[in-house]
Structures are given as structure tokens and as C-alpha cells.
Scaffold this motif. Sequence first.
Motif, short mmCIF file in Angstrom:
data_model
loop_
_atom_site.label_atom_id
_atom_site.label_comp_id
_atom_site.label_asym_id
_atom_site.label_seq_id
_atom_site.Cartn_x
_atom_site.Cartn_y
_atom_site.Cartn_z
N VAL A 69 0.80 -1.49 0.20
CA VAL A 69 0.13 0.07 0.26
C VAL A 69 1.08 1.48 0.04
O VAL A 69 2.17 1.30 0.11
N ASP A 70 0.44 2.78 -0.41
CA ASP A 70 1.55 4.00 -0.25
C ASP A 70 -0.06 4.78 0.81
O ASP A 70 -0.92 5.22 -0.45
N CYS A 71 0.55 4.54 1.53
CA CYS A 71 -1.04 5.42 2.14
C CYS A 71 0.24 7.28 2.68
O CYS A 71 1.62 7.64 2.27
N ALA A 72 -1.25 7.70 2.58
CA ALA A 72 -1.09 9.46 2.88
C ALA A 72 -0.30 9.28 4.36
O ALA A 72 -0.15 9.23 5.54
N LEU A 73 0.68 11.13 3.77
CA LEU A 73 1.36 10.82 5.08
C LEU A 73 0.70 11.88 6.29
O LEU A 73 1.75 11.86 7.86
N VAL A 74 -0.44 12.24 6.23
CA VAL A 74 -1.22 12.56 6.85
C VAL A 74 -2.31 11.97 7.39
O VAL A 74 -3.45 11.79 6.53
N MET A 75 -2.92 11.70 8.31
CA MET A 75 -4.15 10.96 8.48
C MET A 75 -4.99 11.17 9.36
O MET A 75 -4.29 12.15 10.29
N ASN A 76 -5.48 11.09 10.09
CA ASN A 76 -7.26 11.37 10.73
C ASN A 76 -6.45 11.17 11.60
O ASN A 76 -5.53 10.43 12.68
N PRO A 77 -6.17 12.52 12.76
CA PRO A 77 -5.42 12.26 14.13
C PRO A 77 -6.11 10.74 15.20
O PRO A 77 -4.98 10.82 15.60
N LYS A 78 -7.03 10.89 14.93
CA LYS A 78 -7.68 9.66 15.79
C LYS A 78 -7.17 8.64 15.69
O LYS A 78 -6.58 7.91 16.52
N VAL A 79 -6.38 8.17 14.35
CA VAL A 79 -5.25 7.00 14.45
C VAL A 79 -3.58 7.04 15.29
O VAL A 79 -4.14 6.21 15.98
N TRP A 80 -3.52 8.23 16.03
CA TRP A 80 -2.44 8.19 16.59
C TRP A 80 -3.33 8.58 18.49
O TRP A 80 -2.07 7.95 18.65
N GLU A 81 -4.05 8.23 18.28
CA GLU A 81 -4.73 8.56 19.81
C GLU A 81 -4.87 6.93 19.89
O GLU A 81 -4.82 6.37 20.66
N ALA A 82 -5.72 6.41 18.84
CA ALA A 82 -5.32 4.61 19.05
C ALA A 82 -4.53 4.44 19.29
O ALA A 82 -4.09 3.30 19.90
N SER A 83 -3.16 4.49 18.15
CA SER A 83 -1.77 3.70 17.94
C SER A 83 -1.20 4.03 19.18
O SER A 83 -0.25 3.10 19.64
N ALA A 162 3.62 2.07 10.34
CA ALA A 162 3.46 0.95 9.87
C ALA A 162 0.84 1.15 10.46
O ALA A 162 0.62 0.54 9.55
N GLN A 163 1.25 2.45 10.92
CA GLN A 163 -0.50 2.46 11.64
C GLN A 163 -1.39 2.63 9.63
O GLN A 163 -2.23 2.58 10.31
N GLY A 164 -0.31 3.23 8.46
CA GLY A 164 -1.73 3.45 7.37
C GLY A 164 -1.90 1.77 6.82
O GLY A 164 -2.69 1.14 6.52
N ILE A 165 -0.99 1.19 7.46
CA ILE A 165 -1.38 -0.55 7.18
C ILE A 165 -2.44 -1.02 7.94
O ILE A 165 -3.39 -1.67 7.95
N PHE A 166 -2.43 -1.00 9.17
CA PHE A 166 -3.67 -0.85 9.92
C PHE A 166 -4.43 -0.26 10.13
O PHE A 166 -5.78 -1.66 9.60
N VAL A 167 -4.99 0.32 9.32
CA VAL A 167 -5.98 1.65 9.49
C VAL A 167 -6.74 0.89 7.98
O VAL A 167 -8.01 0.68 7.72
N ASN A 168 -5.94 -0.03 6.72
CA ASN A 168 -6.15 -0.42 5.86
C ASN A 168 -6.07 -1.73 5.34
O ASN A 168 -6.84 -2.48 4.51
N LYS A 295 -11.09 -0.54 18.78
CA LYS A 295 -12.13 0.20 19.94
C LYS A 295 -12.58 1.51 19.26
O LYS A 295 -12.97 1.71 20.05
N HIS A 296 -11.33 2.10 18.63
CA HIS A 296 -11.76 3.82 18.54
C HIS A 296 -12.11 3.92 17.11
O HIS A 296 -12.54 4.58 17.83
N SER A 297 -12.14 3.30 17.05
CA SER A 297 -12.81 3.33 15.32
C SER A 297 -14.34 2.82 15.26
O SER A 297 -15.27 3.17 14.43
N GLY A 298 -14.48 1.31 16.77
CA GLY A 298 -16.10 1.09 16.50
C GLY A 298 -16.09 -0.16 15.21
O GLY A 298 -17.44 -0.22 15.29
N LYS A 299 -14.98 -0.07 14.30
CA LYS A 299 -15.47 -1.22 12.89
C LYS A 299 -14.90 -2.18 13.76
O LYS A 299 -13.92 -2.46 14.40
N ASP A 300 -15.45 -4.19 13.32
CA ASP A 300 -15.02 -4.44 13.02
C ASP A 300 -13.71 -5.10 12.84
O ASP A 300 -13.90 -4.96 11.08
#
Length: 476
Positions: A69-83, A162-168, A295-300
Amino acid sequence: MDMEKLVALCRRRGFIFQSSEIYGGINGFWDYGPLGVELKKNVKEAWWQDMVRNPPLGPDGQEINMVGVDCALVMNPKVWEASGHVAGFSDPMVDCKTDGCKGRFRADQLAGMTCPLKPSKAPGQFEKCQLTQPRVFNLMFKTFIGALEDPSAIAYLRPETAQGIFVNYKNVLDSTRLKLPFGIAQVGKAFRNEINPRNYTFRSREFEQMEIEFFCHPDESMKWYEYWRDVRIRWYSQLGIRSERLRPREQTAEERAFYSIGTTDIEYMFPFSEEPQELEGVAHRASYDLTQHQKHSGKDLSYFDEELWAKADKSPYGGDKKKETEAKAGLPYRFTPHVIEPSAGADRFTLAVLCEAYAEDTIGGEARVVMRFHPRMAPIKAAILPLVNKEGMPEKAFALYRELKQDYNVFYDDKGAVGRRYRRQDEAGTPFCVTIDGQSLQDGTVTIRDRDTTEQRRIPIGGVADELRKLLRPAQ
Ligand code: ATP
């Protein structure tokens, strides 16, 4: 090896420049020049080829499923709260209040540092040093999205890929129909506001990572952890890193992140340090990241093992659909995968390749500097040289150059004495010099000079492409 000599060569030959050099540079940022960009591209391409497109067979001889994958450098800040990065991605920092110093240091690395006072000592070693108590400093670069600079507009430049991979993970699963185990890879920039960027490009504020998240069944996770650890160690050796300079080091339970079941740092003996330093971390992260994002996104983000369910004995449910649905929702059919993460630094490995390659020797009584790059790493694969600029030699050389250029980064050089041209290629680390001389016009052969031994042999001109192909094939 003398680091200063390497740094000078890198600047002189266009491997690495200080960023914004004409304005005095900027601490922790580096630019790659014409040779450096090729070298670093080769690092990233070798990694992608050997880990993503054609990874070694698995522990039971099976094919390994890998995608990128090739993800954006800027992500939803909630990603960094969850991580956990917003709350915990920090280093302890101390300041020195002493006049003439006013230095700022990483509190956990004081022993390996020198302070600005002369003669330099480690911070805290002069009587007059006045170090503050350590304070935590978050390493993430903050920015604002849109026109309003208020707290709701805060975003971060990613501190890891790494987090771009987890959220995708779910997107990849749904769009590729991959089954466990499989890996997702990403190469790209990461930013960390390091307190003390130092040791050339080793610790920078902007750098590139090459990361894999390998998702697997929890029961098989140790097997995959060992597989990736061994594959990654072997990869460095195959690209010319001498084993005595490479040190895989299993982290102790105290060192490891609290969620990690095992972590191995692959370290390299850089010339600037007495202790080996990390090139890559291979971590067994259990189900930590997916659980956090769930937990943070509420998605399964759980995984349903269809094959296991298809094979399962369903007689205990007696055709009761409700009981079946309940059974499908839990172990062993539905679970959160475990993850093995080999996380490497493209710039750190590029620096290791440069350190490993640098050599000085004497050829025919003349001292030379030679970069003994592994051929796959070498920025230029071959130089094509007409011995003299007459008698049809340039035409023949140029035609060979044009042909090879379609597949390889080759260099044409017709300026100056051939010996000097060889020397320049030795410094650039070009494995081969192909010379078209008088005999080439007679019998269609060329000389091919080996960078390391400087020995020359004659081969038919039509065989040069084959020589290059053999040289550049990855080790199996
Ligand atoms: P360190 O302890 O050296 O700060 P880390 O353990 O924080 O590194 P990771 O978060 O595991 O590093 O990052 C994975 C890889 O990314 C590292 O092994 C390294 O190769 C690379 N990397 C991390 N920080 C930097 C940096 N500041 N400059 C260059 N490369 C880096």
C-alpha cells in the motif's frame, strides 16, 4: 573507517548533501544527490522485490502472500490516539542551563553524547553543568489542516508508516480476498521531531521506512516471528553486510513494548559508535494494533476463518441456525489476528551500505578510494568507455551504452585518461568498466574491468548485457 572521510566523499561525489546547505543547512534533514538517489532507490527496490514481490518461501515451504500500500503522510488524528502515539510517543529531554552550553539532550542517551562546552564531554560531566530534571517531549510533528489554527485543526505528520497499514487492513482484506496468513508492506517517509538528530543520516527528523505487517493466526505467530526475523537477518547478509558487523539482538522483557511477545533488533556496527546500532526491529505485536483500532473506530477488524468453518463438524448445533451463528462469532472461527512487524529504515540501511562499502587500497602503487557496493546496490551498474576518442571507438561504445541503458543505469564517459576514468568509477562504486579499444573494432570483443580486483578480461561485446544480468540477480 573514518566517518569524516565518508561524509566528505558523499558530498564530493553527490551521494548526500545537507538539506538547504546554501542557507546554512537545517539540523536533522538531508538531501540525496545524483548518486545517492540511485543508491537509496536500489535499497528500496531490492527490499520491495525480495520481500513483497518475491519473498522467500515460508517455514513449511509455502508461498508467502504479500501486497503493498502507499498511504497518505497525514492521517486522521484519531489514528494516533488509538495507536498510543499522542499519549506516549515521547522521549525524556533535559536542558543544560549553563552559559555557553544551553544544550538540549535526550536524557536516556547522555552517555553517548558530547556537549557544546570545550573540551567536549558527555552532558553532566563538567562541574558547572546544570541539567534540568527530564521532561517528556512528544516526537510527533504537528501541523494544522485548513485555514483555522485551532485545536480542532491539529494533525500530525506520520511518525511511522505502520499505522497506515493497520487502518487499511480491512480494505485490503475485502479488496484482494487474501486469506491469513498474509502481509501488507509500505515504503515511505516518516517524521520524528528527534531531540538530538545526529550521526549523519542515522538519526534524522525526516526519514524513510520499509515496513511489513504480517497478519497471522495467533497459534502460528511464533513460527512467523522466527521466519521474519531470520529472513530479515539473511537479507542484509545477501546484500553484502558482513556478518561480523551485523548483530541480531533479542530484546529483554523489560525493554520490549508491553504488548510485544518478542522483539529482535537487527543492529549494525557503525563506525561512529562503539555499540552496534539498530537498523531494523522485528516485533511480535500480538493483536495490539488491530484491537486498539477496533476499539477507537468502532469497526469490526476481526477475521473469520471460512476454511475452518467449512471443514467444521456442525452436528453439535443440530441445524439450529442461532447456535451456529453464535459458534461462528467466537474462537476458533473468529479472532483478531496477530501481527509480526519487520520495520526497517531505508536511510539507516543506505548509511550502513555506504559505511560497509568504503575502502582504501593501493593499485599499481597508487592509492585509491573504492566503494565496494554489492552490485544490486551500486548506483551505476557499468561505465562504458571508449579507450580513445577516434577510430570508430566512440561510435561503438555509444551504441553499447544506448543498448544497455534500456535496462540498467549505465554511464558513458569519454573524458580524460582511461586510468582516471576508472578511478572515478571506483569512487562511485561502479562494479564494471567496459572499455572499447582497438581490438574491439577487429574482433568484436571488449575488456571488462572488475572494480574490486581491477582485473580485466575480454568478452564478446554481445555478452555484456548477460554479465550484468547475472551480477544483478538476487541471491536465492
Ligand atoms: P531508535 O531507538 O533508534 O530511535 P526506534 O526503535 O524508535 O529507533 P522504530 O520506531 O522501531 O525505531 O522504527 C523502525 C526503524 O525506523 C528503525 O529501526 C530505524 O531504521 C528507522 N528509524 C527510526 N527513527 C529514525 C530516525 N530518527 N532516523 C532515521 N531512521 C529512523
